[in-house]
Design an enzyme around this catalytic site. Structure first.
Site, mmCIF file in Angstrom:
data_model
loop_
_atom_site.group_PDB
_atom_site.id
_atom_site.type_symbol
_atom_site.label_atom_id
_atom_site.label_comp_id
_atom_site.label_asym_id
_atom_site.label_seq_id
_atom_site.Cartn_x
_atom_site.Cartn_y
_atom_site.Cartn_z
ATOM 1 N N THR A 17 13.079 -14.599 17.715
ATOM 2 C CA THR A 17 14.321 -14.988 18.376
ATOM 3 C C THR A 17 15.294 -15.653 17.414
ATOM 4 O O THR A 17 16.420 -15.957 17.769
ATOM 5 C CB THR A 17 14.020 -15.951 19.548
ATOM 6 O OG1 THR A 17 13.096 -16.937 19.087
ATOM 7 C CG2 THR A 17 13.396 -15.200 20.714
ATOM 8 N N GLY A 18 14.867 -15.894 16.190
ATOM 9 C CA GLY A 18 15.768 -16.454 15.178
ATOM 10 C C GLY A 18 16.671 -15.360 14.616
ATOM 11 O O GLY A 18 16.536 -14.186 14.971
ATOM 12 N N LYS A 43 11.218 -20.078 24.482
ATOM 13 C CA LYS A 43 12.192 -19.007 24.744
ATOM 14 C C LYS A 43 11.676 -18.018 25.797
ATOM 15 O O LYS A 43 12.160 -16.883 25.887
ATOM 16 C CB LYS A 43 12.490 -18.229 23.447
ATOM 17 C CG LYS A 43 13.103 -19.058 22.347
ATOM 18 C CD LYS A 43 14.595 -19.223 22.531
ATOM 19 C CE LYS A 43 15.166 -20.062 21.384
ATOM 20 N NZ LYS A 43 16.566 -20.408 21.592
ATOM 21 N N ILE A 96 4.664 -12.947 7.441
ATOM 22 C CA ILE A 96 5.710 -12.704 6.449
ATOM 23 C C ILE A 96 6.171 -13.986 5.722
ATOM 24 O O ILE A 96 6.462 -13.933 4.544
ATOM 25 C CB ILE A 96 6.948 -12.042 7.131
ATOM 26 C CG1 ILE A 96 6.540 -10.800 7.924
ATOM 27 C CG2 ILE A 96 8.043 -11.730 6.123
ATOM 28 C CD1 ILE A 96 5.939 -9.690 7.105
ATOM 29 N N GLU A 209 -0.468 -8.335 -10.367
ATOM 30 C CA GLU A 209 0.351 -9.121 -11.277
ATOM 31 C C GLU A 209 -0.494 -10.225 -11.894
ATOM 32 O O GLU A 209 -1.632 -10.453 -11.486
ATOM 33 C CB GLU A 209 1.571 -9.704 -10.556
ATOM 34 C CG GLU A 209 1.214 -10.674 -9.445
ATOM 35 C CD GLU A 209 2.422 -11.079 -8.596
ATOM 36 O OE1 GLU A 209 3.292 -10.237 -8.349
ATOM 37 O OE2 GLU A 209 2.466 -12.239 -8.178
ATOM 38 N N HIS A 246 6.201 -16.215 -7.590
ATOM 39 C CA HIS A 246 5.026 -16.336 -6.737
ATOM 40 C C HIS A 246 4.191 -17.521 -7.213
ATOM 41 O O HIS A 246 3.914 -17.638 -8.400
ATOM 42 C CB HIS A 246 4.138 -15.084 -6.830
ATOM 43 C CG HIS A 246 4.730 -13.895 -6.141
ATOM 44 N ND1 HIS A 246 4.403 -12.611 -6.486
ATOM 45 C CD2 HIS A 246 5.608 -13.801 -5.124
ATOM 46 C CE1 HIS A 246 5.063 -11.768 -5.708
ATOM 47 N NE2 HIS A 246 5.803 -12.477 -4.874
#
Lengths: 291, 382
Positions: A17-18, A43, A96, A209, A246
């Site tokens: 909802t952001g 919400k 995420i 990496e 990172h």
């Protein structure tokens, strides 16, 4: 079939909802993702462009049989949101957000293991199965479906690797960004195991990496795999002792450097791509049909 | 975030772990004043974020005021691994019977906490691992919040400790474990943990790394944060980007850490070096990109700039506007190439093309780098 994310996935978005969540919910749905609900405490009974929003994950699971979750929550609330999803029985949780405290991640990781859930991230771009959908932030327009599985610690670099593969006429079965933090939800070898079993994947590309030892750890499983694994490791030019973006990308006293990773992986039978653009040509030399 | 020794010892003290009496001083006068509290003399220890200070004279003993003056004069302003000593810790001299090694750290290999202990402390843990591996004891803890003191005691039994010393050592370990958890630490190391002549255990040194992402819930630790020394890195922090200063002449702006690293690698494969590592993360706005471009332009070593972006969560049209605004002050005529893909790519390309900026529309960072180097050569020839 692809892995984790397929046609039977019914996903909720937490923190949708952001401002960012709303846009990402729209983009995920535009590329076919089966989003069934949103969950943001406070919400309830509102909506995200027609998608019903609930206060609790349990409610979304009861009403929509949700089995996956993607999170766009603020870093500080991510632990609670992940634990709620796992507790509600969700089996694929994609976190995420970046800047999640490491002690929070350790707790999330434990909870996922205890309940047999797959936790991707945090600090990751998510997962995409082209032509089925995505739980994440990757630009869907860059991807084409095919038979190459892709695992990456970096989001942007996974797009670049996939781009090279697609440019040469091949495609992606599933792409997974595992996250750039020092502790992450799911280890590389767990995902390799899924790709090894997946009938729609012929070969796997691993984009690693500098820093940590996740790639070295995966080497043991790679040596037992039937499917070929092509590896590229970023950070040859990185200075020792400095964290590059990172939190996990740091060379500590000679460990975590590109060369030591390459040595272990190549011994395990992985094909090493010296440059990211070398990945497709190596894939083409393999005795498999990549389309 | 790494803590200095005296900052770490403050955390230890709060957690109930004994440390030698001591005070931090920043000048000779202060040192003389504090020294009066240590009639038996004091240790004079440089406060820097670097190991091995003892080997290069960063730690001295002073028995009297003359020795103190010499020690403070030598250490204050001394350079240790690139860091100038601005603070000195004066500490009471303690009588050492034995030296142990003790630490808790996050093990990124399995998401556990490693508890590491040795009855042979005082040297680097790497050194102990090589010289006396049989003296190194490790315990993998999957849930640190459930650890009990008796479990630690039972584990430490393996090291040969017994009786009172075993109980005391386990007690320090339990306190360190709680300190580790409570303060969101990534590393908490006591080396050496000393047994004094009257049988007390004391942390004679403190090495602590706190999780930057958890500082929001530890305001007292956050207030200790030091300003970055490098002027570019300080500005980068204000802009909200992740930046590391390097020595080459090609500036890099990338929308992800991996992409930035890869751009550096490609440059290296062409015999060139990056001037910096710069990653925007997922918070791109026109301002952020404009500020980043200006930051690179203000670095006199920069002769070319590669902007390498993917629009997943980042708005590419805003990024394009930012590039144009950023290079509007390009007095030095620095070469610029933008590679940009993802959401809104067509719209972003046309904005950049209209402004006459060179763009690359494929995923190949190699192509973008080659084009940039060509342009840089061309400018040099002009």
């Amino acid at each position: 079939m692809s892995i984790y994310l397929n046609k039977s996935t019914r996903a909720i978005i937490q923190g949708g909802t952001g401002k960012i969540g709303r846009v990402q919910a729209k983009w995920m749905r535009e590329c076919g993702t089966n989003l069934v609900a949103g969950v943001t405490p406070g919400k309830g009974k509102t909506d995200i462009d027609g998608l019903p929003v609930y206060d609790c994950v349990f409610e979304a699971v009861e009403k929509h049989e949700a089995n996956a979750a993607v999170l766009f929550t603020p870093a500080h609330f991510t632990k609670e949101a992940v634990l709620e999803s796992i507790d509600a029985g969700i089996k694929l949780v994609v976190a995420i957000p970046e800047h999640v405290p490491i002690h929070d991640t350790m707790e999330m990781r434990r909870a996922a293991k205890a309940k047999g859930a797959v936790l991707l991230g945090p600090n990751c771009p998510g997962i995409i199965t082209p032509e089925v959908g995505k739980l994440g932030i990757m630009p869907a327009n860059l991807f084409k479906a095919g038979r190459i599985g892709l695992i990456s610690r970096s989001g942007t670099l996974s797009y670049e690797a996939a781009g090279h593969v697609i440019m040469e006429g091949m495609g992606i079965s599933t792409l997974i960004g595992i996250g750039g933090d020092p502790v992450i939800g799911t280890d590389i070898e767990t995902i390799l195991e899924e790709f090894e079993k997946d009938l729609e994947t012929d070969a796997v590309v691993l984009v690693g990496e500098i820093g940590g030892s996740a790639e070295e750890q995966a080497a043991h499983f790679i040596s037992r795999m039937k499917k070929p694994v092509v590896v590229y490791i970023a950070g040859k030019s990185a200075p020792e002792g400095r964290t590059l973006g990172h939190a996990g990308a740091i060379i500590r006293k000679g460990t975590g450097a590109v060369n030591s990773k390459i040595q272990v992986l190549s011994k395990a039978g992985a094909r090493i791509a010296p440059a990211i653009s070398d990945i497709p040509s190596i894939l083409k030399t393999l005795s498999i049909i990549c389309q | 975030m790494n803590l200095l020794e005296y900052q770490g010892k403050k955390l230890f003290k709060e957690s109930g772990i004994d440390v030698p009496n001591g005070e931090v001083v920043r000048s000779e006068e202060e040192a003389q004043k504090v020294f009066k509290k240590f009639p038996a003399g004091s240790a004079v220890k440089a406060q820097v974020h670097a190991g091995g200070r003892g080997k290069i004279g960063g730690v001295r003993l002073s028995r009297n005021e003359q020795e103190l003056t010499v020690a403070v004069k030598t250490i204050l302003g001394m350079e240790i691994k690139g860091q100038v000593v601005k603070e000195i810790l004066l500490e009471e001299i303690i009588k050492i019977e034995k030296e142990f090694y003790m630490s808790f750290l996050v093990n990124s290999r399995n998401g556990n906490i490693s508890f590491i202990f040795s009855t042979d402390g005082g040297m680097d843990i790497e050194e102990i691992a090589v010289k006396k591996p049989e003296k190194l004891f490790q315990w993998q803890i999957s849930d640190i919040s459930s650890v009990r003191e008796y479990e630690i005691r039972n584990f430490l039994r393996n090291t040969g400790l017994y009786g009172n010393l075993l109980v005391e050592t386990a007690s320090v370990a339990y306190k360190l474990c709680c300190c580790f958890q409570k303060n969101d630490l990534i590393l908490a190391e006591i080396n050496p943990l000393v047994v004094t002549d009257n049988g007390n255990l004391m942390a004679a040194d403190a090495k602590i790394e706190v999780d930057d992402n958890a500082l929001y819930r530890h305001s007292e630790i956050q207030s200790l944060q030091q300003e970055a020394e490098d002027v570019f890195e300080r500005q980068a922090k204000a802009i909200g980007i992740s930046y590391v200063q390097m020595t080459g002449d090609v500036g890099i702006i990338a929308s992800g850490a991996g992409l930035a690293m890869n751009s550096m690698d490609v440059l290296q494969s062409r015999g060139k070096k990056a001037a910096n590592f710069l990653e925007t993360g997922g918070g791109i706005t026109a301002d952020l990109i404009a500020d980043s471009v200006e930051l690179l332009l203000s670095n006199p070593s920069v002769n070319g700039i590669l902007v390498n972006l993917y629009g997943g969560v980042n708005p590419m049209v805003e990024a394009a506007k930012g590039v144009i605004r950023g290079i509007s002050n390009n007095m030095k005529n620095v070469a610029v190439v933008v590679k940009l893909l993802g959401n809104q790519q067509e719209a972003a390309w046309s904005i950049l093309e209209e402004a006459g900026i060179t763009i690359v529309k494929t995923v190949s960072t190699e192509k973008a780098v080659d084009l940039l180097l060509e342009k840089m050569e061309g400018r040099k020839a002009e």
